[in-house]
Design a protein around this motif. Structure first.
Motif, PDB file in Angstrom:
ATOM      1  N   MET A 166       0.856  -1.197   0.000  1.00 36.21           N
ATOM      2  CA  MET A 166       0.000   0.000   0.000  1.00 36.21           C
ATOM      3  C   MET A 166       0.887   1.239   0.000  1.00 36.21           C
ATOM      4  O   MET A 166       2.065   1.169   0.346  1.00 36.21           O
TER       5      MET A 166
ATOM      6  N   HIS B   5      -6.055  -1.939  -2.601  1.00 37.33           N
ATOM      7  CA  HIS B   5      -6.490  -0.901  -3.531  1.00 37.33           C
ATOM      8  C   HIS B   5      -6.871   0.358  -2.763  1.00 37.33           C
ATOM      9  O   HIS B   5      -7.443   0.287  -1.671  1.00 37.33           O
ATOM     10  N   GLY B   6      -6.553   1.517  -3.338  1.00 36.45           N
ATOM     11  CA  GLY B   6      -6.993   2.785  -2.778  1.00 36.45           C
ATOM     12  C   GLY B   6      -8.239   3.262  -3.502  1.00 36.45           C
ATOM     13  O   GLY B   6      -8.377   3.069  -4.717  1.00 36.45           O
ATOM     14  N   TYR B   7      -9.153   3.902  -2.756  1.00 35.52           N
ATOM     15  CA  TYR B   7     -10.434   4.308  -3.347  1.00 35.52           C
ATOM     16  C   TYR B   7     -10.768   5.764  -3.029  1.00 35.52           C
ATOM     17  O   TYR B   7     -10.293   6.334  -2.035  1.00 35.52           O
TER      18      TYR B   7
ATOM     19  N   THR C  55      -6.010   3.574  -7.094  1.00 38.28           N
ATOM     20  CA  THR C  55      -4.733   2.991  -6.683  1.00 38.28           C
ATOM     21  C   THR C  55      -3.566   3.582  -7.471  1.00 38.28           C
ATOM     22  O   THR C  55      -2.490   3.819  -6.920  1.00 38.28           O
TER      23      THR C  55
ATOM     24  N   ASN D 121      -1.400  10.830   4.594  1.00 34.62           N
ATOM     25  CA  ASN D 121      -2.560  10.635   3.721  1.00 34.62           C
ATOM     26  C   ASN D 121      -2.175  11.003   2.308  1.00 34.62           C
ATOM     27  O   ASN D 121      -1.373  11.898   2.060  1.00 34.62           O
TER      28      ASN D 121
ATOM     29  N   GLY E 189      -6.306   7.899  -1.944  1.00 38.15           N
ATOM     30  CA  GLY E 189      -6.715   6.521  -1.711  1.00 38.15           C
ATOM     31  C   GLY E 189      -6.291   5.896  -0.398  1.00 38.15           C
ATOM     32  O   GLY E 189      -6.709   4.767  -0.105  1.00 38.15           O
ATOM     33  N   TYR E 190      -5.497   6.594   0.432  1.00 36.71           N
ATOM     34  CA  TYR E 190      -4.983   5.971   1.650  1.00 36.71           C
ATOM     35  C   TYR E 190      -4.820   6.986   2.785  1.00 36.71           C
ATOM     36  O   TYR E 190      -4.462   8.150   2.542  1.00 36.71           O
TER      37      TYR E 190
ATOM     38  N   SER F 134      -4.509   1.455   9.020  1.00 37.70           N
ATOM     39  CA  SER F 134      -4.559   1.891   7.627  1.00 37.70           C
ATOM     40  C   SER F 134      -5.982   1.799   7.103  1.00 37.70           C
ATOM     41  O   SER F 134      -6.697   0.839   7.411  1.00 37.70           O
TER      42      SER F 134
ATOM     43  N   ASN G 180      -8.197   2.458   3.235  1.00 44.54           N
ATOM     44  CA  ASN G 180      -7.973   2.702   1.813  1.00 44.54           C
ATOM     45  C   ASN G 180      -8.954   3.730   1.247  1.00 44.54           C
ATOM     46  O   ASN G 180      -9.557   3.564   0.180  1.00 44.54           O
TER      47      ASN G 180
ATOM     48  N   GLN H 275      -8.849   8.337   1.450  1.00 45.48           N
ATOM     49  CA  GLN H 275      -8.142   9.505   1.977  1.00 45.48           C
ATOM     50  C   GLN H 275      -9.124  10.338   2.797  1.00 45.48           C
ATOM     51  O   GLN H 275     -10.064  10.926   2.273  1.00 45.48           O
TER      52      GLN H 275
END
Length: 324
Positions: free
Chosen positions: A21, A172-174, A186, A268, A271-272, A289, A291, A293
Motif C-alpha cells: 500500500m 487498492h486505494g479508493y 490505486t 494521507n 486513496g490511503y 490503515s 484505503n 483519503q
C-alpha cells in the motif's frame, strides 16, 4: 491483526498484513530514520546546513539545518502549494519531475519565517533531506534508504519505487463521493511526485517492524535518539493529526492519549490514510490503515469517517499499551 472491509472491493478480497500500500507521509519517518542513521555514522550532523551540503540551493535558505528540516521548523515553503508545481504536474502527471525540479518550483521564494522560530509542516523539508542524504552517501536516495534502513531491519516488502504499479498483492486505494460510484484510485499518483516525502510503498507488517525499531532506537544510538526526542513542539501535527494531543520533533510525532504516550507518524494521499506508533521502548505498537483519503479537513460524511478512524487509532493504541 483486525480487519474490516476489502482490499479489493470488486473481488471482495480481505486485506492482510503482507499487502502492499502507499504509506504517504509516513515516508517522512523513513527519510528521517535514514538521516539520523547517517548522523550516527558521522556522515551528517543535526547542524549540517543546506549551504554546506547543498550549496546549489537558494542562498536565502543556506543557514537552514538538518535539525530544522526534520522538525518542520525550516521555513522552506511547501512545494505542493506552488502554482509552478501545479503546472509541472499537470503537464505530465504520469512522469514525475526529478526531486531537484520539485524544489526548483519554490526556489525564488524566501523562507516563510526565520528558520527555527516556528513550526510549519512542509513537504519540501523531506525532499531536501533526501537530497542531503544523496549528497553525503553518493547514492540515489532509494538505494541509501535500503542500505541504512530497509536491509538492516529486514523490510523486504518496503521500497521507494519508480513505477506507479504496486507490488501484488496490494490494498487498492479508493475515492468515494456519493452519489458518485466508488472509484479505484490505486494508480492515482506516481511515487516520484512525493519521493522522500511520501512515495514509499510498504505493508502493515513491515510498518510494524519499522516503527518499533525506529522509536526503540535500533537504527541509531542513545545519543541521537535522545536528541530526536529531547524537544517536542506542542500542537505540532502531521497530516492528518493522530489520536490524543499531538507534538512534533524530528521526523517523529508524540501522541499523548488517555491510555498513554506513543510515538510515530501519520500520512494521507490519494486513496490511503495511515497511522503508525510505538511505545517509548518500541516493544508495543499500533498500525492503522484505511484505503480512503480522510483528514481533519474532510467534510460531512467524510468527516465522520475520519472521526471513526481516530477512534480506531486510539483503540489500537490502548490495546497495544495494555498488551491486548
Amino acid at each position: 491483526m483486525h480487519t474490516a472491509g476489502y482490499a479489493d472491493v470488486a473481488k471482495k478480497t480481505r486485506p492482510t498484513a503482507d499487502d502492499s500500500m502507499r504509506i504517504a507521509s509516513v515516508a517522512k519517518a523513513f527519510s528521517g530514520a535514514t538521516a539520523l542513521a547517517l548522523v550516527q555514522a558521522g556522515k551528517l550532523s543535526l547542524d549540517s546546513t543546506l549551504g554546506r551540503v547543498l550549496p546549489q540551493q537558494p542562498k536565502a535558505w543556506s543557514a537552514v539545518t538538518l535539525r530544522q528540516l526534520l522538525s518542520h521548523t525550516s521555513g522552506v515553503p511547501d512545494f505542493l502549494g506552488s502554482p509552478k508545481f501545479a503546472e509541472l504536474y499537470q503537464r505530465d502527471p504520469d512522469h514525475p519531475a526529478k526531486p531537484a525540479a520539485l524544489i526548483a518550483t519554490i526556489a525564488d521564494q524566501p523562507l516563510a519565517f526565520p528558520a527555527g522560530t516556528r513550526y510549519a509542516y512542509s513537504n519540501s523539508d523531506n525532499i531536501l533531506v533526501g537530497l542531503m542524504i544523496e549528497r553525503v552517501t553518493g547514492q540515489p536516495y532509494a538505494q541509501a534508504l535500503s542500505t541504512w534502513v530497509l536491509r538492516p531491519l529486514g523490510l523486504a516488502h518496503t521500497s521507494l519505487p519508480s513505477a506507479i504499479e504496486l507490488p501484488a498483492p496490494y490494498i487498492h486505494g479508493y475515492d468515494w463521493a456519493p452519489p458518485a460510484p466508488l472509484e479505484d484510485v490505486t494508480g492515482g499518483l506516481a511515487p516520484g511526485w512525493a519521493w522522500a516525502s511520501g512515495g514509499v510503498v510498504s505493508t502493515p507488517a513491515d510498518l510494524t517492524t519499522f516503527v518499533r525499531a525506529y522509536v526503540g532506537g535500533k537504527l541509531f544510538g542513545s545519543k541521537v535518539r535522545a536528541a530526536q526526542q529531547d524537544l517536542f513542539i506542542p500542537a505540532g501535527e502531521s497530516g492528518p493529526p493522530g489520536p490524543g494531543f499531538n507534538s512534533a520533533s524530528m521526523a517523529l510525532f508524540r501522541y499523548q492519549t488517555e491510555c498513554g504516550t506513543v510515538y510515530g507518524h501519520t500520512g494521507n494521499t490519494v486513496g490511503y490514510t495511515q497511522f503508525i506508533a510505538a511505545s517509548p521502548d518500541g516493544t508495543r505498537s499500533a498500525t492503522v490503515s484505511i484505503n480512503l483519503q480522510r483528514t481533519d479537513k474532510s467534510q460531512d460524511q467524510d468527516a465522520a469517517v475520519f472521526t471513526g478512524l481516530q477512534r480506531a487509532e486510539l483503540a489500537a493504541v490502548c490495546m497495544a499499551l495494555d498488551g491486548a
